[in-house]
Write a protein that holds these residues in place. Structure first.
Motif, mmCIF file in Angstrom:
data_model
loop_
_atom_site.group_PDB
_atom_site.id
_atom_site.type_symbol
_atom_site.label_atom_id
_atom_site.label_comp_id
_atom_site.label_asym_id
_atom_site.label_seq_id
_atom_site.Cartn_x
_atom_site.Cartn_y
_atom_site.Cartn_z
ATOM 1 N N LEU A 89 0.851 -1.184 0.000
ATOM 2 C CA LEU A 89 0.000 0.000 0.000
ATOM 3 C C LEU A 89 0.886 1.232 0.000
ATOM 4 O O LEU A 89 1.722 1.399 0.879
ATOM 5 N N THR A 90 0.713 2.049 -1.005
ATOM 6 C CA THR A 90 1.437 3.311 -1.107
ATOM 7 C C THR A 90 0.416 4.442 -1.094
ATOM 8 O O THR A 90 -0.774 4.210 -1.363
ATOM 9 N N ASN B 285 -7.684 5.980 -1.313
ATOM 10 C CA ASN B 285 -8.769 6.875 -1.713
ATOM 11 C C ASN B 285 -8.768 8.124 -0.819
ATOM 12 O O ASN B 285 -7.897 8.264 0.054
ATOM 13 N N ARG B 286 -9.721 8.989 -1.017
ATOM 14 C CA ARG B 286 -9.764 10.234 -0.242
ATOM 15 C C ARG B 286 -9.943 9.986 1.250
ATOM 16 O O ARG B 286 -9.592 10.817 2.070
ATOM 17 N N GLY B 287 -10.492 8.837 1.603
ATOM 18 C CA GLY B 287 -10.678 8.493 3.008
ATOM 19 C C GLY B 287 -9.463 7.831 3.637
ATOM 20 O O GLY B 287 -9.500 7.423 4.791
ATOM 21 N N GLY B 288 -8.381 7.694 2.856
ATOM 22 C CA GLY B 288 -7.158 7.097 3.387
ATOM 23 C C GLY B 288 -7.144 5.578 3.385
ATOM 24 O O GLY B 288 -6.294 4.964 4.016
ATOM 25 N N LEU C 280 -7.355 1.792 1.055
ATOM 26 C CA LEU C 280 -6.998 1.247 -0.249
ATOM 27 C C LEU C 280 -8.162 1.431 -1.205
ATOM 28 O O LEU C 280 -9.290 1.025 -0.903
ATOM 29 N N HIS C 281 -7.900 2.037 -2.349
ATOM 30 C CA HIS C 281 -8.932 2.299 -3.349
ATOM 31 C C HIS C 281 -9.441 0.979 -3.914
ATOM 32 O O HIS C 281 -8.660 0.069 -4.200
ATOM 33 N N GLY C 282 -10.753 0.872 -4.082
ATOM 34 C CA GLY C 282 -11.348 -0.352 -4.614
ATOM 35 C C GLY C 282 -10.842 -0.702 -5.997
ATOM 36 O O GLY C 282 -10.697 -1.878 -6.328
ATOM 37 N N GLY C 283 -10.562 0.287 -6.814
ATOM 38 C CA GLY C 283 -10.038 0.034 -8.155
ATOM 39 C C GLY C 283 -8.649 -0.578 -8.121
ATOM 40 O O GLY C 283 -8.316 -1.443 -8.933
ATOM 41 N N ALA C 284 -7.824 -0.146 -7.170
ATOM 42 C CA ALA C 284 -6.485 -0.725 -7.022
ATOM 43 C C ALA C 284 -6.597 -2.178 -6.568
ATOM 44 O O ALA C 284 -5.884 -3.061 -7.070
ATOM 45 N N MET C 285 -7.503 -2.440 -5.631
ATOM 46 C CA MET C 285 -7.700 -3.814 -5.161
ATOM 47 C C MET C 285 -8.226 -4.689 -6.297
ATOM 48 O O MET C 285 -7.785 -5.823 -6.476
ATOM 49 N N PHE C 286 -9.147 -4.138 -7.099
ATOM 50 C CA PHE C 286 -9.677 -4.901 -8.226
ATOM 51 C C PHE C 286 -8.572 -5.218 -9.231
ATOM 52 O O PHE C 286 -8.531 -6.313 -9.788
ATOM 53 N N SER C 287 -7.676 -4.270 -9.470
ATOM 54 C CA SER C 287 -6.553 -4.514 -10.395
ATOM 55 C C SER C 287 -5.659 -5.630 -9.874
ATOM 56 O O SER C 287 -5.173 -6.464 -10.651
ATOM 57 N N LEU C 288 -5.434 -5.665 -8.569
ATOM 58 C CA LEU C 288 -4.666 -6.755 -7.964
ATOM 59 C C LEU C 288 -5.361 -8.093 -8.220
ATOM 60 O O LEU C 288 -4.731 -9.075 -8.621
ATOM 61 N N VAL C 289 -6.677 -8.139 -8.000
ATOM 62 C CA VAL C 289 -7.458 -9.358 -8.215
ATOM 63 C C VAL C 289 -7.375 -9.805 -9.680
ATOM 64 O O VAL C 289 -7.119 -10.978 -9.969
ATOM 65 N N ASP D 135 -5.736 0.432 5.446
ATOM 66 C CA ASP D 135 -5.087 1.714 5.206
ATOM 67 C C ASP D 135 -3.568 1.687 5.241
ATOM 68 O O ASP D 135 -2.921 2.693 4.968
ATOM 69 N N SER D 136 -2.965 0.551 5.562
ATOM 70 C CA SER D 136 -1.509 0.478 5.585
ATOM 71 C C SER D 136 -1.071 -0.977 5.482
ATOM 72 O O SER D 136 -1.873 -1.895 5.639
#
Length: 113
Positions: free
Chosen positions: A20-21, A26-29, A31-40, A72-73
């Motif tokens: 996690l970088t 996301n704006r709430g601090g 992990l963005h769902g799109g980043a997680m989906f890309s990992l999947v 978040d981390s």
């Protein structure tokens, strides 16, 4: 671009890690769902390749994901497993984990090209 790192891929199972970088939050601090989906999607594609051979290509036909827990981390990892490898279509499931905590569960269909 999102820092995916191959851990293993063989016999229809792939494991991919991602640190996690700040760019992935996301704006709430979280992990963005799109980043997680890309990992999947990356892990599922590698699982398909390890089932049919890395000389063949596969593409995502559809994928569904359930986000279960925010993070978040730290580092996360995705373990994807081919459930059914047909001649043209593969059905794959995946789990996103941080330690032993389940963050997301996904299922997808891939087509051999």
């Amino acid at each position: 671009m999102i820092g995916c790192q191959l851990i293993s891929a063989e016999n229809g199972v792939a494991e991919v890690g991602m640190p996690l970088t700040p760019e992935l939050l996301n704006r709430g601090g979280k992990l963005h769902g799109g980043a997680m989906f890309s990992l999947v999607d990356t892990a599922m594609g590698l699982a398909c390749s390890s089932a049919h051979g890395f000389d063949q290509r596969s593409v995502t036909v559809e994928c569904k994901i359930n986000y279960l827990r925010a993070v978040d981390s730290g580092d996360v990892r995705c373990v994807a497993k081919v459930l059914k490898a047909g001649r043209q279509l593969l059905v794959v499931e995946a789990e996103v984990l941080q330690g032993n905590k389940l963050l997301a569960k996904a299922q997808g269909t891939f087509a051999m090209t």
